[in-house]
Design a protein around this motif. Structure first.
Motif, short mmCIF file in Angstrom:
data_model
loop_
_atom_site.label_atom_id
_atom_site.label_comp_id
_atom_site.label_asym_id
_atom_site.label_seq_id
_atom_site.Cartn_x
_atom_site.Cartn_y
_atom_site.Cartn_z
N UNK A 105 0.89 -1.21 0.01
CA UNK A 105 0.09 -0.17 0.06
C UNK A 105 0.93 1.31 -0.01
N UNK A 106 0.37 2.38 -0.23
CA UNK A 106 0.90 3.78 -0.38
C UNK A 106 0.33 4.67 0.44
N UNK A 107 1.08 5.58 1.04
CA UNK A 107 0.58 6.98 1.35
C UNK A 107 1.23 8.02 0.36
N UNK A 108 0.28 8.75 -0.21
CA UNK A 108 0.60 9.90 -1.22
C UNK A 108 1.30 10.97 -0.56
N UNK A 109 2.27 11.30 -1.09
CA UNK A 109 3.10 12.47 -0.76
C UNK A 109 3.09 13.64 -1.50
N UNK A 110 2.85 13.63 -2.93
CA UNK A 110 2.56 14.64 -3.65
C UNK A 110 1.70 14.11 -5.14
N UNK A 111 1.05 14.79 -5.29
CA UNK A 111 0.14 14.41 -6.95
C UNK A 111 -1.16 13.90 -6.44
N UNK A 112 -1.78 13.23 -7.44
CA UNK A 112 -3.25 12.69 -7.51
C UNK A 112 -3.21 11.46 -8.01
N UNK A 113 -4.21 10.74 -7.60
CA UNK A 113 -4.57 9.22 -7.97
C UNK A 113 -5.95 9.11 -8.14
N UNK A 114 -6.55 8.51 -9.09
CA UNK A 114 -7.65 8.05 -9.34
C UNK A 114 -7.94 6.71 -9.24
N UNK A 115 -9.21 6.44 -8.33
CA UNK A 115 -9.62 4.78 -8.21
C UNK A 115 -10.65 4.75 -9.48
N UNK A 116 -10.37 3.69 -9.90
CA UNK A 116 -11.38 3.36 -10.99
C UNK A 116 -11.82 1.93 -10.98
N UNK A 117 -13.02 1.74 -11.62
CA UNK A 117 -13.79 0.55 -11.69
C UNK A 117 -13.94 0.25 -13.14
N UNK A 118 -13.60 -0.99 -13.56
CA UNK A 118 -13.84 -1.35 -15.22
C UNK A 118 -15.36 -1.84 -15.22
N UNK A 119 -16.15 -1.01 -16.04
CA UNK A 119 -17.41 -1.12 -16.27
C UNK A 119 -17.74 -2.32 -17.23
N UNK A 120 -17.17 -2.42 -18.36
CA UNK A 120 -17.22 -3.43 -19.39
C UNK A 120 -15.74 -3.11 -20.08
N UNK A 121 -15.35 -3.95 -21.28
CA UNK A 121 -14.15 -3.98 -21.77
C UNK A 121 -13.63 -2.84 -22.42
N UNK A 122 -14.65 -1.75 -22.48
CA UNK A 122 -14.37 -0.57 -23.19
C UNK A 122 -14.21 0.57 -22.11
N UNK A 123 -14.95 0.41 -21.08
CA UNK A 123 -15.20 1.65 -20.24
C UNK A 123 -14.74 1.68 -18.79
N UNK A 124 -14.16 2.58 -18.35
CA UNK A 124 -13.94 2.62 -16.83
C UNK A 124 -14.45 3.84 -16.20
N UNK A 125 -14.89 3.56 -14.92
CA UNK A 125 -15.49 5.14 -14.21
C UNK A 125 -14.56 5.05 -13.22
N UNK A 126 -14.25 6.45 -12.73
CA UNK A 126 -13.48 6.86 -11.84
C UNK A 126 -14.62 6.92 -10.62
N UNK A 127 -14.27 6.36 -9.49
CA UNK A 127 -14.91 6.23 -8.28
C UNK A 127 -14.66 7.03 -7.23
N UNK A 128 -13.22 7.41 -7.10
CA UNK A 128 -12.75 8.45 -6.18
C UNK A 128 -11.27 8.93 -6.57
N UNK A 129 -11.15 9.99 -5.92
CA UNK A 129 -9.92 10.95 -6.19
C UNK A 129 -9.01 10.96 -5.03
N UNK A 130 -7.92 10.61 -4.81
CA UNK A 130 -7.09 10.62 -3.65
C UNK A 130 -5.71 11.61 -3.79
N UNK A 131 -5.43 12.27 -2.79
CA UNK A 131 -4.33 13.35 -2.69
C UNK A 131 -3.57 13.10 -1.86
N UNK A 132 -2.62 14.29 -1.54
CA UNK A 132 -1.51 14.29 -0.45
C UNK A 132 -2.08 13.71 0.86
#
Length: 151
Positions: free
Chosen positions: A44-71
């Protein structure tokens, strides 16, 4: 809405020092896939700088962002629970610097220091409860907007 909980701030200084002694610095360039849903959750990680998006694969072509994480945010909790597989995917939204923790080493530390382990697990549970509350709020907002547009 409650304030986001930052993992390293829930630990008293001596316990925080013991945990951070296990950390190594890691970085990810923008758009790098950090992990994929279903993959082995062994860190696991603790974010020191920048931003990360958590996503979920909806189908073979599409992902949905479910959350954004930051510092200060915790990235990854699936290492705590069998079957130790990621529930979501994660991608660097910008260049990201982190503290990376090996799950096995952290779990050994928690066994050696049960007080640290309990504090850590309670902190992670608080983080997860907060994220669930935020997600519920977003879903209710989307439902309300959808209902209004349907009328």
């Amino acid at each position: 809405m409650t304030k986001a909980i930052k993992l390293l701030t829930v630990l008293p200084p001596p316990q925080r020092q013991r945990l951070t002694a296990l950390a190594r610095e890691a970085s990810f360039p923008e758009d790098a896939r950090i992990f994929e849903a279903g993959g082995t959750a062994d860190r696991f990680w603790v974010i020191r700088s920048g931003a990360v998006s958590l996503d979920q694969q909806v189908n073979h072509l599409h992902r949905v962002t479910v959350a954004g994480l930051g510092v200060g945010d915790l990235l990854g909790w699936s290492w705590l629970f069998p079957p130790y597989r990621w529930d979501f995917g994660a991608v660097a939204f910008s260049p990201v610097r982190t503290y990376e923790f090996d799950a096995a080493a952290v779990l050994r530390l928690c066994e050696e220091d049960p007080r640290l382990g309990l504090t850590l697990v309670r902190g992670i549970a608080e983080i997860l409860a907060h994220r669930l509350e935020m997600t519920r709020g977003q879903l209710l907002e989307q439902y309300t907007m959808h209902r209004r547009s349907a009328l």
